[in-house]
Design a protein around this motif. Structure first.
Motif, PDB file in Angstrom:
ATOM      1  N   MET A 113       0.830  -1.203   0.000  1.00 30.48           N
ATOM      2  CA  MET A 113       0.000   0.000   0.000  1.00 30.48           C
ATOM      3  C   MET A 113       0.869   1.260   0.000  1.00 30.48           C
ATOM      4  SD  MET A 113      -3.019  -1.223   2.627  1.00 30.48           S
ATOM      5  CE  MET A 113      -4.049   0.225   2.459  1.00 30.48           C
ATOM      6  N   ALA A 114       1.979   1.208   0.732  1.00 27.55           N
ATOM      7  CA  ALA A 114       2.902   2.355   0.734  1.00 27.55           C
ATOM      8  C   ALA A 114       3.529   2.531  -0.648  1.00 27.55           C
ATOM      9  CB  ALA A 114       3.992   2.144   1.791  1.00 27.55           C
ATOM     10  N   SER A 198      11.827 -12.664  12.252  1.00 29.25           N
ATOM     11  CA  SER A 198      10.684 -11.806  12.606  1.00 29.25           C
ATOM     12  C   SER A 198      11.098 -10.359  12.821  1.00 29.25           C
ATOM     13  CB  SER A 198       9.996 -12.332  13.871  1.00 29.25           C
ATOM     14  OG  SER A 198       9.393 -13.580  13.638  1.00 29.25           O
ATOM     15  N   GLY A 199      12.100 -10.162  13.691  1.00 27.73           N
ATOM     16  CA  GLY A 199      12.497  -8.809  14.062  1.00 27.73           C
ATOM     17  C   GLY A 199      13.063  -8.001  12.916  1.00 27.73           C
ATOM     18  N   LEU A 200      14.028  -8.570  12.199  1.00 27.09           N
ATOM     19  CA  LEU A 200      14.668  -7.805  11.118  1.00 27.09           C
ATOM     20  C   LEU A 200      13.740  -7.596   9.927  1.00 27.09           C
ATOM     21  CD1 LEU A 200      18.410  -8.931  10.984  1.00 27.09           C
ATOM     22  CD2 LEU A 200      17.415  -6.844  11.904  1.00 27.09           C
ATOM     23  N   ILE A 201      12.873  -8.587   9.662  1.00 25.73           N
ATOM     24  CA  ILE A 201      11.882  -8.411   8.585  1.00 25.73           C
ATOM     25  C   ILE A 201      11.002  -7.208   8.902  1.00 25.73           C
ATOM     26  CG2 ILE A 201       9.757  -9.376   7.598  1.00 25.73           C
ATOM     27  CD1 ILE A 201      11.086 -12.078   7.532  1.00 25.73           C
ATOM     28  N   THR A 205      11.171  -3.696   6.829  1.00 23.76           N
ATOM     29  CA  THR A 205       9.900  -3.264   6.224  1.00 23.76           C
ATOM     30  C   THR A 205       9.511  -1.881   6.720  1.00 23.76           C
ATOM     31  OG1 THR A 205       9.175  -5.574   6.182  1.00 23.76           O
ATOM     32  CG2 THR A 205       7.491  -3.910   5.817  1.00 23.76           C
ATOM     33  N   PHE A 206       9.682  -1.645   8.021  1.00 23.39           N
ATOM     34  CA  PHE A 206       9.340  -0.348   8.604  1.00 23.39           C
ATOM     35  C   PHE A 206      10.218   0.756   8.007  1.00 23.39           C
ATOM     36  CE2 PHE A 206       9.681   2.920  11.944  1.00 23.39           C
ATOM     37  CZ  PHE A 206       8.332   3.200  12.134  1.00 23.39           C
ATOM     38  N   VAL A 207      11.514   0.485   7.849  1.00 18.84           N
ATOM     39  CA  VAL A 207      12.426   1.471   7.250  1.00 18.84           C
ATOM     40  C   VAL A 207      12.009   1.781   5.818  1.00 18.84           C
ATOM     41  CG1 VAL A 207      14.803   1.873   6.468  1.00 18.84           C
ATOM     42  CG2 VAL A 207      14.388   0.906   8.737  1.00 18.84           C
ATOM     43  N   VAL A 208      11.657   0.736   5.057  1.00 16.01           N
ATOM     44  CA  VAL A 208      11.202   0.939   3.665  1.00 16.01           C
ATOM     45  C   VAL A 208       9.940   1.803   3.648  1.00 16.01           C
ATOM     46  CG1 VAL A 208      10.199  -0.228   1.652  1.00 16.01           C
ATOM     47  CG2 VAL A 208      12.226  -1.175   2.776  1.00 16.01           C
ATOM     48  N   PHE A 214       8.782   9.490   3.343  1.00 14.56           N
ATOM     49  CA  PHE A 214       9.656  10.663   3.249  1.00 14.56           C
ATOM     50  C   PHE A 214       9.692  11.179   1.812  1.00 14.56           C
ATOM     51  CE2 PHE A 214      13.855  12.404   2.209  1.00 14.56           C
ATOM     52  CZ  PHE A 214      13.910  13.482   3.089  1.00 14.56           C
ATOM     53  N   LEU A 215       9.811  10.262   0.851  1.00 16.64           N
ATOM     54  CA  LEU A 215       9.812  10.641  -0.564  1.00 16.64           C
ATOM     55  C   LEU A 215       8.482  11.255  -0.978  1.00 16.64           C
ATOM     56  CD1 LEU A 215      11.654   7.530  -2.072  1.00 16.64           C
ATOM     57  CD2 LEU A 215      12.583   9.835  -1.748  1.00 16.64           C
TER      58      LEU A 215
END
Length: 309
Positions: A113-114, A198-201, A205-208, A214-215
């Motif tokens: 969606m993002a 789980s954590g890094l995914i 994803t959150f950073v992306v 931001f863009l």
């Protein structure tokens, strides 16, 4: 598997009065989840909104929310009124798999969606080509495949553990860390895998998601006030959902193999609270959804009146 055939869930509280209060509260939440998400799905399906990628993904997000919370909430409601909260080994493993499968799909759909909003705002001339129905179906299939790979790999490792005699899970559902705590074998490596899986995914994803917004914010800064307001309204709804879902996930999964009493409270956010607020946020802050609901409602009233003799 070891000798354990059933697990005992310790639940949310030892106090019976608190559990009865929680039952009433979560029953209301579960009814609201069903009503809100079904309303969104029916409104999108019965109008032309399904042709738009944003609402195509919102439809499946609502379906995922409904299935996701139904994996946990009915069992929680039953246990809140029960003296002994028991779940069989097989049902526990099934709940673990389905919960992480649907949870991962939800994370990936939010990312899709993002991406849709990024293309619509930052590359409007190519939007219809990039976000064609075929592309949307491919993205949805990728979300489901990613969710399956994530959940299957994690659940398989947990299912291979031995649970000798300890069978009390300090939680209200079967999750990875509470189960690792009960295992009578070394779980250090599996704990590290869970952080990566789980954590890094969730973190990546959150950073992306944040980079895409931001863009978007940078792009709409030159828009006229009215267009900027509409774009911000749509994106702010999505950001609210992302924060509600991701922050508790970070607290639980981006850390070593340990459990805290607060885990249960944080887990309530992504298993019940977020799925309940999703429909409210997307309908109250979205003009097109409100129009679709009104259109469907006013269309149904004349049809109903015609049927009255």
């Amino acid at each position: 598997m070891g000798n354990v055939t059933v697990f005992i869930l310790l639940g949310l509280s030892d106090n019976q009065n608190i559990e009865v209060l929680c039952f009433v509260l979560f029953l209301f939440c579960y009814i609201a989840i069903w009503m809100g998400n079904v309303l969104i799905m029916v409104s999108i399906t019965c109008t032309q909104l399904m042709d738009q990628p944003m609402y195509f993904f919102l439809h499946y997000l609502s379906l995922c929310d409904l299935c996701y919370t139904s994996t946990v909430t009915p069992k929680l409601l039953t246990d809140l009124l029960a003296e002994r909260k028991i779940i069989s080994y097989n049902n526990c493993m099934t709940q673990l798999f389905v919960l992480h499968f649907l949870g991962a799909i939800e994370i990936f759909i939010l990312t899709a969606m993002a991406y849709d909003r990024y293309v619509a705002i930052c590359r409007p001339l190519h939007y219809t080509v990039i976000m064609s129905r075929q592309r949307c179906n491919e993205i949805l299939a990728a979300c489901c495949t990613g969710g399956f790979v994530h959940s299957a790999s994690q659940s398989l490792l947990i299912a291979c553990l031995s649970f000798c005699h300890h069978n009390e899970i300090d939680h209200y559902f079967c999750d990875v860390y509470p189960l690792l705590k009960l295992a009578c074998t070394d779980t250090h490596r599996i704990g590290l895998f869970v952080i990566v899986d789980s954590g890094l995914i969730a973190l990546v994803t959150f950073v992306v998601l944040m980079v895409s917004y931001f863009l978007i914010a940078y792009t709409i800064s030159v828009y006229p006030a009215e267009s900027r307001s509409k774009a911000l309204s749509t994106c702010s709804s999505h950001i609210t959902i992302v924060v509600l879902f991701f922050v508790p996930v970070f607290f639980i999964y981006i850390r070593p193999n340990i459990t805290f009493p607060e885990d249960k409270v944080f887990a309530l956010f992504y298993t019940i609270i977020a799925p309940m607020f999703n429909p409210l946020i997307y309908t109250l802050r979205n003009l097109e959804m409100k129009r679709a609901i009104k259109k469907m409602w006013y269309h149904q009233i004349p049809s109903y009146k015609k049927q009255i003799p």
